[in-house]
Design a protein around this motif. Structure first.
Motif, PDB file in Angstrom:
ATOM      1  N   TYR A  30       1.840   5.773  -3.646  1.00 40.61           N
ATOM      2  CA  TYR A  30       1.248   4.718  -2.821  1.00 40.61           C
ATOM      3  C   TYR A  30      -0.263   4.675  -2.998  1.00 40.61           C
ATOM      4  O   TYR A  30      -0.895   3.632  -2.832  1.00 40.61           O
ATOM      5  CB  TYR A  30       1.596   4.955  -1.349  1.00 40.61           C
ATOM      6  N   GLN A  31      -0.853   5.796  -3.384  1.00 39.02           N
ATOM      7  CA  GLN A  31      -2.291   5.869  -3.599  1.00 39.02           C
ATOM      8  C   GLN A  31      -2.759   4.912  -4.696  1.00 39.02           C
ATOM      9  O   GLN A  31      -3.948   4.572  -4.772  1.00 39.02           O
ATOM     10  CB  GLN A  31      -2.695   7.296  -3.966  1.00 39.02           C
ATOM     11  N   HIS A  32      -1.859   4.434  -5.549  1.00 40.35           N
ATOM     12  CA  HIS A  32      -2.249   3.494  -6.603  1.00 40.35           C
ATOM     13  C   HIS A  32      -2.869   2.225  -6.032  1.00 40.35           C
ATOM     14  O   HIS A  32      -3.694   1.583  -6.687  1.00 40.35           O
ATOM     15  CB  HIS A  32      -1.035   3.117  -7.457  1.00 40.35           C
ATOM     16  N   PHE A  33      -2.468   1.858  -4.829  1.00 46.37           N
ATOM     17  CA  PHE A  33      -3.029   0.645  -4.226  1.00 46.37           C
ATOM     18  C   PHE A  33      -4.511   0.792  -3.911  1.00 46.37           C
ATOM     19  O   PHE A  33      -5.190  -0.194  -3.628  1.00 46.37           O
ATOM     20  CB  PHE A  33      -2.262   0.275  -2.957  1.00 46.37           C
ATOM     21  N   PHE A  34      -5.024   2.023  -3.953  1.00 46.73           N
ATOM     22  CA  PHE A  34      -6.437   2.265  -3.655  1.00 46.73           C
ATOM     23  C   PHE A  34      -7.260   2.442  -4.925  1.00 46.73           C
ATOM     24  O   PHE A  34      -8.392   2.905  -4.881  1.00 46.73           O
ATOM     25  CB  PHE A  34      -6.576   3.495  -2.754  1.00 46.73           C
ATOM     26  N   PHE A  35      -6.672   2.080  -6.056  1.00 50.17           N
ATOM     27  CA  PHE A  35      -7.373   2.175  -7.340  1.00 50.17           C
ATOM     28  C   PHE A  35      -8.567   1.224  -7.347  1.00 50.17           C
ATOM     29  O   PHE A  35      -8.453   0.068  -6.959  1.00 50.17           O
ATOM     30  CB  PHE A  35      -6.409   1.817  -8.474  1.00 50.17           C
ATOM     31  N   ARG A  36      -9.708   1.755  -7.825  1.00 54.71           N
ATOM     32  CA  ARG A  36     -10.928   0.936  -7.867  1.00 54.71           C
ATOM     33  C   ARG A  36     -11.249   0.495  -9.291  1.00 54.71           C
ATOM     34  O   ARG A  36     -11.322  -0.672  -9.600  1.00 54.71           O
ATOM     35  CB  ARG A  36     -12.113   1.737  -7.301  1.00 54.71           C
ATOM     36  N   SER A  37     -11.464   1.481 -10.161  1.00 58.83           N
ATOM     37  CA  SER A  37     -11.800   1.181 -11.550  1.00 58.83           C
ATOM     38  C   SER A  37     -11.575   2.441 -12.372  1.00 58.83           C
ATOM     39  O   SER A  37     -11.339   3.518 -11.818  1.00 58.83           O
ATOM     40  CB  SER A  37     -13.269   0.744 -11.674  1.00 58.83           C
ATOM     41  N   ALA A  40     -14.197   4.981 -11.359  1.00 58.81           N
ATOM     42  CA  ALA A  40     -14.082   5.517 -10.005  1.00 58.81           C
ATOM     43  C   ALA A  40     -12.705   6.091  -9.718  1.00 58.81           C
ATOM     44  O   ALA A  40     -12.509   6.802  -8.747  1.00 58.81           O
ATOM     45  CB  ALA A  40     -14.399   4.428  -8.985  1.00 58.81           C
ATOM     46  N   SER A  41     -11.743   5.744 -10.571  1.00 58.10           N
ATOM     47  CA  SER A  41     -10.366   6.214 -10.427  1.00 58.10           C
ATOM     48  C   SER A  41      -9.791   5.747  -9.088  1.00 58.10           C
ATOM     49  O   SER A  41     -10.060   4.647  -8.639  1.00 58.10           O
ATOM     50  CB  SER A  41     -10.294   7.736 -10.572  1.00 58.10           C
ATOM     51  N   ILE A  42      -9.027   6.642  -8.445  1.00 57.92           N
ATOM     52  CA  ILE A  42      -8.396   6.271  -7.178  1.00 57.92           C
ATOM     53  C   ILE A  42      -9.209   6.857  -6.032  1.00 57.92           C
ATOM     54  O   ILE A  42      -9.390   8.067  -5.940  1.00 57.92           O
ATOM     55  CB  ILE A  42      -6.948   6.782  -7.118  1.00 57.92           C
ATOM     56  N   GLU A  43      -9.698   5.976  -5.173  1.00 57.43           N
ATOM     57  CA  GLU A  43     -10.525   6.408  -4.053  1.00 57.43           C
ATOM     58  C   GLU A  43      -9.719   6.276  -2.772  1.00 57.43           C
ATOM     59  O   GLU A  43      -9.542   5.177  -2.243  1.00 57.43           O
ATOM     60  CB  GLU A  43     -11.803   5.575  -3.976  1.00 57.43           C
ATOM     61  N   VAL A  44      -9.218   7.388  -2.286  1.00 62.59           N
ATOM     62  CA  VAL A  44      -8.437   7.343  -1.052  1.00 62.59           C
ATOM     63  C   VAL A  44      -8.580   8.675  -0.332  1.00 62.59           C
ATOM     64  O   VAL A  44      -8.529   9.745  -0.940  1.00 62.59           O
ATOM     65  CB  VAL A  44      -6.944   7.056  -1.344  1.00 62.59           C
ATOM     66  N   ARG A  46      -6.672  10.908   1.924  1.00 56.48           N
ATOM     67  CA  ARG A  46      -5.227  10.952   2.152  1.00 56.48           C
ATOM     68  C   ARG A  46      -4.857  10.814   3.626  1.00 56.48           C
ATOM     69  O   ARG A  46      -3.896  10.131   3.963  1.00 56.48           O
ATOM     70  CB  ARG A  46      -4.645  12.255   1.591  1.00 56.48           C
ATOM     71  N   ASP A  47      -5.617  11.456   4.507  1.00 59.45           N
ATOM     72  CA  ASP A  47      -5.203  11.428   5.910  1.00 59.45           C
ATOM     73  C   ASP A  47      -5.521  10.110   6.606  1.00 59.45           C
ATOM     74  O   ASP A  47      -5.270   9.950   7.797  1.00 59.45           O
ATOM     75  CB  ASP A  47      -5.796  12.602   6.682  1.00 59.45           C
ATOM     76  N   THR A  48      -6.078   9.139   5.842  1.00 63.38           N
ATOM     77  CA  THR A  48      -6.288   7.813   6.412  1.00 63.38           C
ATOM     78  C   THR A  48      -5.192   6.832   5.982  1.00 63.38           C
ATOM     79  O   THR A  48      -5.189   5.681   6.429  1.00 63.38           O
ATOM     80  CB  THR A  48      -7.655   7.240   5.989  1.00 63.38           C
ATOM     81  N   GLN A  49      -4.291   7.275   5.136  1.00 64.11           N
ATOM     82  CA  GLN A  49      -3.210   6.396   4.692  1.00 64.11           C
ATOM     83  C   GLN A  49      -2.249   6.134   5.860  1.00 64.11           C
ATOM     84  O   GLN A  49      -2.115   6.964   6.768  1.00 64.11           O
ATOM     85  CB  GLN A  49      -2.482   7.014   3.504  1.00 64.11           C
ATOM     86  N   PRO A  50      -1.562   4.998   5.831  1.00 63.10           N
ATOM     87  CA  PRO A  50      -0.724   4.619   6.979  1.00 63.10           C
ATOM     88  C   PRO A  50       0.394   5.619   7.235  1.00 63.10           C
ATOM     89  O   PRO A  50       1.010   6.145   6.304  1.00 63.10           O
ATOM     90  CB  PRO A  50      -0.172   3.252   6.571  1.00 63.10           C
ATOM     91  N   LEU A  51       0.618   5.885   8.521  1.00 55.34           N
ATOM     92  CA  LEU A  51       1.673   6.793   8.981  1.00 55.34           C
ATOM     93  C   LEU A  51       1.519   8.191   8.362  1.00 55.34           C
ATOM     94  O   LEU A  51       2.508   8.870   8.106  1.00 55.34           O
ATOM     95  CB  LEU A  51       3.062   6.225   8.646  1.00 55.34           C
ATOM     96  N   TYR A  52       0.271   8.615   8.203  1.00 54.37           N
ATOM     97  CA  TYR A  52       0.029   9.911   7.559  1.00 54.37           C
ATOM     98  C   TYR A  52       0.650  11.059   8.349  1.00 54.37           C
ATOM     99  O   TYR A  52       1.212  11.989   7.761  1.00 54.37           O
ATOM    100  CB  TYR A  52      -1.472  10.156   7.399  1.00 54.37           C
ATOM    101  N   THR A  53       0.564  11.017   9.661  1.00 56.08           N
ATOM    102  CA  THR A  53       1.129  12.101  10.479  1.00 56.08           C
ATOM    103  C   THR A  53       2.615  12.281  10.207  1.00 56.08           C
ATOM    104  O   THR A  53       3.122  13.407  10.116  1.00 56.08           O
ATOM    105  CB  THR A  53       0.911  11.811  11.972  1.00 56.08           C
ATOM    106  N   LEU A  54       3.309  11.181  10.042  1.00 55.61           N
ATOM    107  CA  LEU A  54       4.745  11.225   9.797  1.00 55.61           C
ATOM    108  C   LEU A  54       5.073  11.572   8.348  1.00 55.61           C
ATOM    109  O   LEU A  54       6.016  12.326   8.082  1.00 55.61           O
ATOM    110  CB  LEU A  54       5.362   9.863  10.156  1.00 55.61           C
TER     111      LEU A  54
END
Length: 385
Positions: A30-37, A40-44, A46-54
């Motif tokens: 799912y981190q692919h959706f945060f790809f920049r260039s 910069a590669s993938i800028e994410v 992890r603990d801010t991704q949706p439903l991270y606690t679950l």
């Protein structure tokens, strides 16, 4: 599929494990959706991704789903093919035609799709999306299904297919060992120990590349095979004491979680233990899974290969579409609803692809290439990625 549980021909428990392994990889990517260039590669974070606690185990360690896949494949291949290859009931032509017809059609279709979509993405962004190695040579390597071992990198075209490509090398080794050496439990455990030692050395020396991919795949594949052979030896005891077996598996889980909590940094240990313990647990409870659930569970299992191969081109197409609407995928992907839609669409599309492409292409190829001495094997469709 020759049965290894009480309900011969059924592996509903294993299909459940395959589905969750695929789910883990989808969440990890799912981190692919945060790809920049490319720079910069993938800028994410992890603990801010949706439903991270679950979903944090999948966000953090979902890539280990590949290791679980390899272990499941070993279990299934030893179950389905070992005795038949040793008895020469399954020849090389049949074995490799089954693999080719099962894996290649969708691989080729998704390879072409990614090549076309990357061309669209590059035209607008002047860089490739996520996987940077997309030269004509890389395309050739992918066409011959060798992206996991013929180049020192695996991030080209439909990147996730590298693990399937690597597994093909192990299929060849498995067939040759079964055909000419009649491998049993001792041989299999020896291979597991040797590949574990080699893998440990590679990790210690931080060596990555095609050689390490093959070593790790061999370890997990033959470990799955060893689980099958041990299960067969202990079948009577397991079936007579299912509750005790389930209890032992639960104790193993608890012990593993305790070790991980105390020492940390044990992700490889987790994958190494969770996969075989889960296989034993789910196979032991197989008779308790209602027959009416067998078909829906089989449908889930049949989506795993397609979901694995289509999710990246689907992500790429989605990002291109969002850009043309003036929207950023990195912003949109923060929504839990977008995550849910992504997962639902992948699995629904995977089910459609299996029914309209995978299964028909598999049947057509086996009929057209019957001169290899192959014949359609009942129950083949849901056996391995």
């Amino acid at each position: 599929m020759s049965g290894t549980g009480s309900a011969k021909g059924r592996m509903a428990g294993i299909e459940i494990l395959r589905f969750f392994s695929a789910f883990a990889v989808l969440v990890w990517h799912y981190q692919h959706f945060f790809f920049r260039s490319a720079s910069a590669s993938i800028e994410v974070v992890r603990d801010t991704q949706p439903l991270y606690t679950l979903l944090h185990p999948f966000y953090e360690f979902g890539w280990l789903g590949v290791n679980v896949f390899w272990t499941i494949s070993g279990f299934i291949f030893f179950n389905r093919y070992l005795s038949k290859i040793v008895a020469r009931e399954v020849r090389g032509g049949l074995f490799f035609l089954n693999r080719f017809s099962r894996l290649y059609p969708l691989h080729f279709v998704t390879l072409i799709a990614v090549a076309l979509l990357q061309a669209c993405y590059v035209r607008e962004n002047h860089t490739f999306f996520v996987y940077p190695y997309n030269t004509p040579y890389d395309f050739f390597v992918n066409v011959i299904f060798a992206s996991g071992w013929l180049t020192p990198y695996t991030d080209s075209f439909n990147g996730p297919v590298w693990s399937v490509s690597t597994e093909i090398v192990i299929y060849v080794a498995f067939f040759l060992l079964a055909r000419f050496f009649r491998i049993g439990l001792v041989w299999t455990l020896l291979i597991v120990c040797l590949s574990a030692a080699a893998g440990g050395l590679l990790i210690h020396q931080q060596i990555k590349g095609s050689g390490s991919n093959i070593v790790f795949c061999a370890f997990y594949f033959f470990m799955g095979g060893a689980v099958h052979l041990l299960y067969e030896r202990l079948r009577g005891t397991i079936e007579a004491h299912r509750a005790a077996t389930i209890g032992a598996c639960c104790v193993a889980y608890a012990g593993l979680f305790a070790v991980c909590a105390i020492f940390g940094g044990t992700k490889y240990l987790a994958a190494t233990i969770v996969a075989p313990v889960s296989i034993v647990l789910l196979h032991a409870i197989e008779p308790w899974i209602p027959a009416r659930l067998a078909s829906p569970i089989a449908d889930l299992g049949n989506t795993t290969y397609a979901s694995y191969l289509i999710h990246f081109p689907l992500q790429l197409a989605t990002v291109i579409g969002l850009q043309r609407l003036g929207m950023s995928s990195a912003t949109v992907a923060m929504s839990p609803w977008f995550l849910a839609a992504y997962l639902v669409v992948v699995f629904l599309l995977a089910r459609l692809v299996y029914r309209t492409l995978e299964a028909p292409a598999q049947t057509w190829l086996r009929r057209r290439l019957a001169w290899l001495g192959a014949r359609p094997a009942a129950g083949e469709s849901g056996t391995a990625r």
